[in-house]
Enzyme design. Structure first.
Site, mmCIF file in Angstrom:
data_model
loop_
_atom_site.group_PDB
_atom_site.id
_atom_site.type_symbol
_atom_site.label_atom_id
_atom_site.label_comp_id
_atom_site.label_asym_id
_atom_site.label_seq_id
_atom_site.Cartn_x
_atom_site.Cartn_y
_atom_site.Cartn_z
ATOM 1 N N SER A 42 -1.031 -32.812 39.942
ATOM 2 C CA SER A 42 -0.100 -32.641 41.191
ATOM 3 C C SER A 42 -0.066 -31.117 41.326
ATOM 4 C CB SER A 42 1.060 -33.184 40.892
ATOM 5 O OG SER A 42 1.943 -32.407 39.996
ATOM 6 N N ASP A 43 0.170 -30.605 42.475
ATOM 7 C CA ASP A 43 0.567 -29.410 42.489
ATOM 8 C C ASP A 43 1.793 -29.187 41.999
ATOM 9 O OD1 ASP A 43 0.358 -26.944 45.457
ATOM 10 O OD2 ASP A 43 0.920 -26.569 43.334
ATOM 11 N N TRP A 44 2.185 -27.979 41.776
ATOM 12 C CA TRP A 44 3.325 -27.869 40.814
ATOM 13 C C TRP A 44 4.741 -28.199 41.562
ATOM 14 C CZ3 TRP A 44 -0.711 -27.254 38.642
ATOM 15 C CH2 TRP A 44 -1.019 -26.691 37.257
#
Ligand code: GLC
Length: 748
Positions: A231-233
């Site tokens: 995932s993106d953060w």
């Protein structure tokens, strides 16, 4: 578990599998040390290594990272149109990752520059998906050639910063397939990035992090992606849903592994799904092991700086060079104006911010090379009002100079990850200063520093030369001197159109969206696809870039190589006395089509370096996809039969020659039904003869005779055959039934 055994998910407990699907901290995988699965480090990217000094503890400090080579961000690298050079940048970054024990560098970011106001346009490659995919792939291949992983990001449709964590990008299947997916698709299919980073946003109402269609059906089942999805953060909102959708790794960790264990026990995550996601993480650790086991390696700082300098040289785009004002003679009386010459803006803001191993401004370089030049800062890099004293000092400095280099552009505060720009203009105080300087000395060359295009229309007439240098990375000072003083010719080409006014851009109708959604109403008409199709004037077109040399394209030959494939060859000649490079561009222009298609689209390119007077022959093959559009009716790619023009040129609006190829088409046709129009029946290979048989029966009186004057034919052609009763009553129904019955006999 011995050091040499390659673990698999079968060696793990349920708890251990669950733990692998979430990070150990913000910059490390969790690993299962006693099963021989290290928790390797992963970190940014994408145009150099950003290893936060605090990262060993999992903390984040956007401004304090270990020294690493700062290469030109993507906006510049893409302008090089040189995948081989970009591959070298990737190799160098990998070496720095090996030294710093980083298993995956988070990049490249290949989201399309849908609108030039996008805050991360500096970090993305192009408005054109073909160019984005065929240049950014060099980063993936280069980095991974050294046994370090990449993270192709942000999948998908993350084209703005406004409300990026929540907003739903509402986009048609066709625009997804033709514009927002192809760069990802090309790189997955040709370079297999070890990881993909999903985007924050929703796509048509479903978060990318838990979008099964996106992460499993398209990415894995259709494209054959073999790596893991992270995932993106902070992009995960439901870990079980994300795992079920095909997301392997939540970053940073939410420390909720127990919820995954319960979900698995309660059957909300199928055992094989959890195994697949965990196995992907085991595979990533196994792939990283060799490079991460190299100890004591130190990369060559100077060699990497040289790669950065070459990349910077090829990133620059010469937009204007009236009176051949460039290159300058270093012995001339040169005035340098603009704070950017002393305090270069060489990279973008946010997660990609790097601490360079060295930094030479343009002024530093002049001093190193013994080039005498007067200097005045001219303006401050904040967004405050102009200081009149700075302006008058600059005008005074320009007086009497043989040439004035004005360093203008966007200060750090004007564009960054995290917010989109409000205007496409450079600060007004810089434009005012340019006008004042030009009034004193007309021999002005503007050197631009900006991550995304700026409007030049308001002031371009004031400058004899305009050198778009984007953000050049740490070696920009030396690269600028090399180009400005003619050590090397500029060779960059625009990867993003320069519109005359941001309101000319069709995406502005839906920018940046409202009430939690943004409609991609322009469909496939992004950038030059719109400007060129609708004849919109631009300041500088996609693919444009001048050189100190001159080139001729000749002997263009287009040949059909298969039912729906072709090849184009062209001879490129350097007709000048200057060694330089030219980029041949090939655009496909479809003939009449069933759907609205852009006037032309880039489908091939090749950069050739030629010595003065030298020639080279370039051949570019065009596969079936080069001619296809995504048909929402067929829910698949579709190539229509017919004529296609193949344009060969040096920009989207500098076409040197055009060839034509006639393709067979892929033969896709929808079955005829009562809802098919009379015209569709008539033009169908099976339906056509049946219509003729029907007309023959109209002549003999077996069926009603359809009127066949032009007006009625036009009217009939757009009517579904089940509406003939409206026109003819019961006799019309008899015609409908005849057509359907005869078709049923043939089209089994
Ligand atoms: C950021 C960015 C992403 C980056 C990640 C880690 O929010 O969107 O590109 O890699 O977080 O810093």
């Amino acid at each position: 578990m011995s050091e040499n055994t390659i673990p698999s998910v079968n060696d793990l407990t349920l708890e251990e599998k669950a733990s692998l699907t979430s990070g150990g901290d913000a910059w490390h995988l969790q690993g299962v040390e006693d099963k021989g699965i290290p928790g390797y480090m992963i970190t940014d990217g994408p145009h150099g290594l950003r290893k936060s000094l605090a990262s060993e503890t999992g903390a984040t400090d956007l401004n304090d990272s270990v020294p690493a080579t700062c290469f030109p961000p993507a906006a510049g690298l893409a302008s090089s149109w040189n995948p081989e050079l970009i591959h070298q940048v990737g190799e160098a970054m990998a070496e720095e990752c090996i030294q710093e024990k980083v298993a995956v560098i988070l990049g490249p970011g290949v989201n399309i520059k849908r609108n030039p106001l996008g805050g991360r346009c500096f970090e993305y490659w192009s408005e054109d998906p073909y160019l984005a995919g065929h240049t950014a792939v060099g980063i993936v291949s280069g980095v991974q050639s050294k046994g370090v992983g990449t993270s192709l990001k942000h999948f998908a449709v993350n084209n703005q910063e406004t409300d990026r964590l929540r907003i739903s990008a509402n986009v048609s299947q066709r625009a997804l397939r033709e514009i927002y997916f192809p760069a990802f698709e090309h790189i997955v299919k040709t370079a297999q990035p070890w990881t993909i980073m999903c985007a924050y946003n929703q796509i048509n109402g479903v978060h990318a992090s838990q979008n099964h269609w996106l992460l499993t059906e398209v990415l894995r089942d259709e494209w054959g992606f073999e790596g893991i999805v992270m995932s993106d953060w902070g992009a995960v909102h439901d870990r079980a849903a994300a795992l079920n959708a095909g997301l392997n790794l939540e970053m940073p960790p939410s420390f909720t592994d127990d919820t995954i264990v319960y979900a698995a026990r309660e059957g909300r995550i199928a055992p094989e799904q959890l195994d697949q996601m965990a196995q992907g993480m085991v595979d990533l650790a196994n792939k990283s092991r060799a490079a991460m086991s190299i100890d004591g390696y130190r990369f060559d700082v100077d060699a990497h700086h040289e790669v950065a300098r070459q990349a910077a040289i090829e990133s620059m785009v010469l937009l204007k060079n009236d009176d051949a004002i460039l290159p300058l003679n270093p012995a001339a009386n040169i005035a340098v104006i603009g704070e950017f010459a002393r305090t270069p803006r060489y990279q973008g803001g946010g997660s990609s911010h790097i601490t360079p191993t060295k930094m030479t401004s343009f002024l530093d370089t002049l001093a190193e090379r013994g080039v005498a030049a007067s200097f005045a800062p001219g303006f401050t890099l904040d967004l405050n009002e102009q200081d009149p004293a700075l302006a008058s000092e600059a005008v005074e400095t320009a007086k009497g100079a043989d040439a004035v280099l004005m360093f203008l552009g966007l200060p750090e505060a004007a564009e960054s990850e995290g917010f989109d720009r409000e205007t496409l203009d450079i600060p007004a105080k810089q434009v005012a200063l340019l006008e004042a300087v030009v009034a004193e000395n007309p021999n002005v060359v503007v050197v631009l520093s900006n991550g995304s295009v700026v409007t030049v229309h308001p002031w371009a007439n004031n400058a004899k030369g305009i050198l778009e240098s984007w953000l050049l990375g740490q070696a920009g000072g030396g690269a600028l001197a090399d180009v400005i003083f003619g050590e090397v010719s500029p060779s960059g080409k625009l990867a993003q159109s320069v519109p005359m006014d941001i309101n000319d851009d069709p995406s502005m109708l839906n920018w940046p969206g409202e009430e939690g959604h943004v409609d991609y109403g322009e469909g496939v008409f992004v950038g030059y696809r719109y400007y060129d199709t609708y004849g919109k004037a631009v300041d500088y077109p996609f693919g444009f870039g001048l050189s100190y040399a001159s080139f001729e394209l000749s002997d263009v030959a287009v040949s059909k190589t298969g039912a729906n494939t072709a090849s184009v060859s062209v001879k490129v000649t350097n007709t000048s006395d200057v060694d330089a490079a030219e980029t041949v561009q090939v655009y496909v222009a479809p003939g009449k089509a069933e759907v609205a298609r852009p006037k032309h689209e880039l489908k091939g390119f090749k950069k050739v370096f030629l010595k003065a007077g030298e020639s080279a022959s370039v051949t570019i093959d065009l596969d079936e996809r080069a001619f296809a559009y995504w048909s929402e009716r067929f829910n698949d790619w579709h190539v229509e039969a017919g004529e296609y023009a193949i344009e060969v040129g040096t920009s989207s609006r500098d076409i040197a020659a055009t060839g034509v190829v006639v393709l067979d088409g892929d033969g896709k046709a929808l079955p005829l039904t009562e809802w098919s129009t009379f015209g569709e029946w008539h033009s169908d290979p099976i339906g056509g003869p049946i219509v003729e048989a029907m007309r023959a029966k109209g002549e003999t009186g077996e069926l009603a005779k359809l009127p066949d004057n032009d007006m009625m034919t036009m009217f009939l052609n757009s009517m579904p055959i089940n509406s003939l009763t409206t026109l003819l009553g019961e006799p019309g129904k008899a015609i409908t039934n005849f057509l359907l019955d005869e078709y049923a006999k043939v089209a089994k």
